[in-house]
Design a protein around this motif. Structure first.
Motif, PDB file in Angstrom:
ATOM      1  N   THR A 119      -3.918   3.120   0.726  1.00 27.35           N
ATOM      2  CA  THR A 119      -4.376   2.778  -0.618  1.00 27.35           C
ATOM      3  C   THR A 119      -3.581   1.580  -1.137  1.00 27.35           C
ATOM      4  O   THR A 119      -2.340   1.596  -1.118  1.00 27.35           O
ATOM      5  N   GLY A 157      -6.399   6.681   4.792  1.00 28.80           N
ATOM      6  CA  GLY A 157      -5.433   7.100   3.770  1.00 28.80           C
ATOM      7  C   GLY A 157      -4.615   5.970   3.201  1.00 28.80           C
ATOM      8  O   GLY A 157      -3.721   6.206   2.372  1.00 28.80           O
ATOM      9  N   THR A 214       0.831  -1.209   0.000  1.00 34.81           N
ATOM     10  CA  THR A 214       0.000   0.000   0.000  1.00 34.81           C
ATOM     11  C   THR A 214       0.862   1.254   0.000  1.00 34.81           C
ATOM     12  O   THR A 214       2.082   1.201   0.148  1.00 34.81           O
ATOM     13  N   THR A 215       0.202   2.373  -0.165  1.00 37.91           N
ATOM     14  CA  THR A 215       0.770   3.684   0.133  1.00 37.91           C
ATOM     15  C   THR A 215      -0.122   4.329   1.173  1.00 37.91           C
ATOM     16  O   THR A 215      -1.338   4.133   1.162  1.00 37.91           O
ATOM     17  N   TRP A 216       0.483   5.109   2.103  1.00 35.03           N
ATOM     18  CA  TRP A 216      -0.275   5.589   3.253  1.00 35.03           C
ATOM     19  C   TRP A 216      -0.137   7.104   3.388  1.00 35.03           C
ATOM     20  O   TRP A 216       0.969   7.619   3.558  1.00 35.03           O
ATOM     21  N   ASP A 217      -1.258   7.774   3.318  1.00 35.81           N
ATOM     22  CA  ASP A 217      -1.315   9.206   3.579  1.00 35.81           C
ATOM     23  C   ASP A 217      -1.662   9.400   5.055  1.00 35.81           C
ATOM     24  O   ASP A 217      -2.792   9.205   5.484  1.00 35.81           O
ATOM     25  N   TYR A 218      -0.641   9.798   5.848  1.00 42.42           N
ATOM     26  CA  TYR A 218      -0.837   9.912   7.294  1.00 42.42           C
ATOM     27  C   TYR A 218      -1.967  10.854   7.673  1.00 42.42           C
ATOM     28  O   TYR A 218      -2.681  10.640   8.655  1.00 42.42           O
ATOM     29  N   ALA A 219      -2.128  11.910   6.922  1.00 42.56           N
ATOM     30  CA  ALA A 219      -3.102  12.945   7.290  1.00 42.56           C
ATOM     31  C   ALA A 219      -4.533  12.412   7.336  1.00 42.56           C
ATOM     32  O   ALA A 219      -5.381  12.954   8.050  1.00 42.56           O
ATOM     33  N   LYS A 220      -4.795  11.333   6.619  1.00 45.00           N
ATOM     34  CA  LYS A 220      -6.141  10.770   6.559  1.00 45.00           C
ATOM     35  C   LYS A 220      -6.327   9.584   7.496  1.00 45.00           C
ATOM     36  O   LYS A 220      -7.372   8.936   7.468  1.00 45.00           O
ATOM     37  N   TYR A 242       8.427   9.616   5.410  1.00 45.43           N
ATOM     38  CA  TYR A 242       7.055   9.190   5.731  1.00 45.43           C
ATOM     39  C   TYR A 242       6.440   8.336   4.615  1.00 45.43           C
ATOM     40  O   TYR A 242       5.233   8.373   4.402  1.00 45.43           O
ATOM     41  N   ASP A 243       7.288   7.601   3.927  1.00 48.02           N
ATOM     42  CA  ASP A 243       6.826   6.655   2.899  1.00 48.02           C
ATOM     43  C   ASP A 243       6.745   5.278   3.552  1.00 48.02           C
ATOM     44  O   ASP A 243       7.580   4.402   3.309  1.00 48.02           O
TER      45      ASP A 243
END
Length: 302
Positions: free
Chosen positions: A60, A58, A48-54, A269-270
């Motif tokens: 995906t 986040g 996955t890829t992770w958007d911390y803000a969500k 933050y990847d």
């Protein structure tokens, strides 16, 4: 009367089993909570890829994109090469330990005290060790001062500031740290070798070198194999010494795989890509562990 004695016996076995399970349960819960579940989460996160803000929303799913990216990522490639170079610390440490163990086992006075002294570096914190050696090998540190004033070297190496010298310095520190542990284990193995073999070899005119290579080392093979496997596993897990002494520098010349996990996960933050590198490290260590199990069965059967 015979039948009445069975029930208490069954109850005793049940209570004994219950007590055993109650003692095992906390350890099992700890392994499950702090090892198995995080491992499953990291493996899942690597796809996955992770958007911390969500938050968790986040995350995906991107399939094998993180794994395919590793083959073209320069930092990861350099880290793999550096880990392979770092493996040189294993044969160097074992080779020196064989000669030290031979001396401690036969020729040296005050053996017990020396064994304790040799073992002290191994129980010393690697962070503390790294800080000390970073000071020793500083550009204007004691090592360079000795090289300049006692040996007349006008331009001594910059050690941790030089991409050519940084990995040899880190390997040197690792060897110094592990040497005592390897020596003590090999001394224990040597004490299990019958002295009659050495006496027979002396009567046949065998030199000290031949006794070492034809008797001592072959009979120490299980111990050497064990130290080699543990050393390889530790070489791929190394992080603290790199973080404290070089922070992966200069440039990327001392980057290793676990430090790459830290770089991508906690600097960029990847987290998905960092998790993929973590899975790669896990697979390498798992393969080495499987080799260890197979090797142990071989030597036990032998």
């Amino acid at each position: 009367m015979a039948g009445s004695g069975i029930k208490p016996k069954k109850r005793y076995h049940k209570s004994e089993s219950l007590a055993a399970y109650s003692m095992v349960l906390p350890g099992f819960a700890g392994v499950l909570l702090f090892l198995v579940l995080p491992l499953i989460f990291v493996i899942g996160l690597s796809f996955t890829t992770w958007d911390y803000a969500k938050g968790f929303e986040g995350i995906t799913f991107i399939g094998l994109e993180n794994y395919s990216r590793m083959f073209g990522e320069g930092r990861v490639q350099i880290s793999i090469v550096n880990n392979l170079i770092y493996l040189l610390s294993v044969p160097i440490s074992i080779g020196l330990a064989i000669f030290l163990a031979s001396a401690l086992n036969r020729y040296v006075f005050f053996k017990k005290g020396l064994r304790v002294l040799y073992f002290l570096p191994f129980i010393t914190s690697m962070v503390a060790t790294s800080v000390v050696f970073r000071s020793l090998f500083a550009e204007f540190g004691p090592i360079n001062e000795i090289l300049t004033h006692m040996f007349g070297i006008e331009s001594p190496p910059k050690w941790f500031l030089s991409s050519a010298w940084v990995m040899p310095c880190i390997i040197l520190v690792q060897v110094w740290h592990d040497l005592g542990n390897s020596t003590i284990i090999l001394v224990a193995g040597m004490q299990g070798i019958s002295q009659e073999l050495y006496e027979a070899a002396v009567m046949d005119g065998a030199s000290g070198w031949k006794r070492l290579t034809k008797i001592t080392i072959p009979l120490l093979t299980p111990y050497i194999f064990f130290l080699s496997i543990i050393g390889i596993m530790n070489a791929f897990k190394v992080y603290d010494i790199v973080k404290v002494m070089t922070a992966g520098g200069p440039g990327m010349s001392s980057n290793v795989l676990v430090y790459a996990v830290y770089h991508y996960g906690f600097k960029l933050y990847d987290m998905g890509f960092a998790s993929a590198i973590s899975v790669l490290v896990f697979l390498i260590i798992m393969v080495v562990t499987i080799i260890q199990f197979i090797g142990q069965k071989k030597w036990v059967n032998y």
